[in-house]
Design an enzyme around this catalytic site. Sequence first.
Site, PDB file in Angstrom:
ATOM      1  CG  HIS A  73      -1.923  -1.111   1.233  1.00 45.48           C
ATOM      2  ND1 HIS A  73      -2.279  -1.781   2.372  1.00 45.48           N
ATOM      3  CD2 HIS A  73      -2.621  -1.685   0.231  1.00 45.48           C
ATOM      4  CE1 HIS A  73      -3.170  -2.722   2.079  1.00 45.48           C
ATOM      5  NE2 HIS A  73      -3.396  -2.674   0.777  1.00 45.48           N
ATOM      6  CG  HIS A  74       4.720   1.599  -2.164  1.00 49.50           C
ATOM      7  ND1 HIS A  74       4.317   0.409  -2.723  1.00 49.50           N
ATOM      8  CD2 HIS A  74       5.349   2.282  -3.148  1.00 49.50           C
ATOM      9  CE1 HIS A  74       4.690   0.379  -3.991  1.00 49.50           C
ATOM     10  NE2 HIS A  74       5.324   1.497  -4.283  1.00 49.50           N
ATOM     11  CE  LYS A  79      -4.410  -1.691 -13.363  1.00 53.31           C
ATOM     12  NZ  LYS A  79      -5.068  -2.998 -13.536  1.00 53.31           N
ATOM     13  CE  LYS A 103       5.012  -7.582 -13.966  1.00 56.21           C
ATOM     14  NZ  LYS A 103       4.028  -8.530 -14.556  1.00 56.21           N
ATOM     15  CE  LYS A 115      -1.575 -11.609 -11.547  1.00 53.59           C
ATOM     16  NZ  LYS A 115      -1.043 -10.736 -12.601  1.00 53.59           N
ATOM     17  CB  SER A 371      -3.428  -1.519 -16.843  1.00 51.86           C
ATOM     18  OG  SER A 371      -3.937  -2.707 -17.396  1.00 51.86           O
TER      19      SER A 371
END
Length: 479
Positions: A73-74, A79, A103, A115, A371
């Site tokens: 949550h930095h 995503k 990534k 994920k 995205s």
Amino acid sequence: MSETATAVPAKAHEYSFFRGVERNFDKAASYTRFEKGILEQIKACNSVYQMKFPVRIGDKIEVIEAYRVQHSHHKLPCKGGIRYSMDVNQDEVMALAALMTYKCAIVNVPFGGAKGGIKINPKNYTPFELEKITRRYASELVKKNFIGPGIDVPAPDYGTGAREMSWIVDTYASLKPGEVDAMGCVTGKPIAQGGVRGRTEATGLGVYYGVRELCNTAEDMKKLGLTTGIEGKKVIVQGLGNVGFHAAKFFYDNGAIIVGLAEYEGGIYNENGLDLYKVVDHRKATGSLLNYPGATNIAVSAETMEMDCDILIPAALENVINGSNAARIKAKIIGEGANGPLTPEADEILNQKGTIVIPDMYLNAGGVTVSYFEWLKNLSHVRFGRMDKRFSENQNSSILKTVEGLTGKKVSDVERTLLLHGPDEVDLVYSGLEDTMIGSYHEIREVTLELGITDMRTAAFICAINKVGVAYEELGIFP
């Protein structure tokens, strides 16, 4: 509130994907300046939501097992894709969420990693049944605040696509009436529902851009004994799904020689090259790559990767190159199109051989990069290019008229069309992706040169850890 499930320890004979990611992290962390506590926070999965929900399938009730993991949550939102597979388990989803954090950091996309997965074989269900499962999963995420344009933004992954994303966004919007940014709760949507042009081919195109940048770096090619450029390079692609096909397409269209292709039914090889489009037509007609005219059949799909080539693109599932077959890989460049196709043992073997492995956490980041563009489009509520396409065309026309007036020479109709073209949305998406992949490659390469290491995966992890660590420091959450 999130629900955290206890991870089930892997059996001794099983390979833990998440522990493999942690192993790579620990190797890279030793090169960074951060204290142990910050490193442990970066490495840990912040929230793990394991759920089971009932869905009526035919005349019976099925209990569906599913997951959503938020690794970091930095940055918000988190995503990461959603996959439908019988191989989905908590270890895999945690590992993929962690890789998403790193990534995003590598390609400078301001998201935390996440994920999701549903443990089903989508081929066993009708579209109506899949829709019921997908909508129920989406409603579970809404209940626990695990989805939202500023919270957590899923995307397609293995076994899912634009159709599933359209069901999720519709479910979310119906449960959140009046939320003006509801379209931004997922990416990878159909164009008509707020999707962005270029998203379908984004991951494969990103693979191409990343490998091309390595091949265009003369110093790196000299070390491998190869010439610069993509043209003429012999390429094998394992996996002809969305990522593998589009990667192969861009290599083929830009002068590479596709010598081998592999799918679950087996592989084919021809040292003189395969016509990619004819192979695809052959597979559509026969249901198999095998028996393509002029090619040698390879009964065991994985053995295709062991054939002679310059570049190998594993673009299917994880762990396909491991301690048992890595020594037989002949490629001088391996570009990880899939998530986690190499185990740590394979990494060590290939690194000792001098093979350059372009890591997945950088190379297949084209999907999350585009995205990000789609998410920006949804929040701004305007199509890319709408504001400046005509302005650019009019400006180009004025410049061309001036040049023709000064020189007295007229350009051809083909040249005129090219020169006057204003950017469409897909042009801007491709441009943004290309710039991202080029810039990120050189960030990773700079680390290898600065620290004197040859392992690009370790260098990529170092880049990611440094960026995430700085973000945590700036948040000031460590009193």
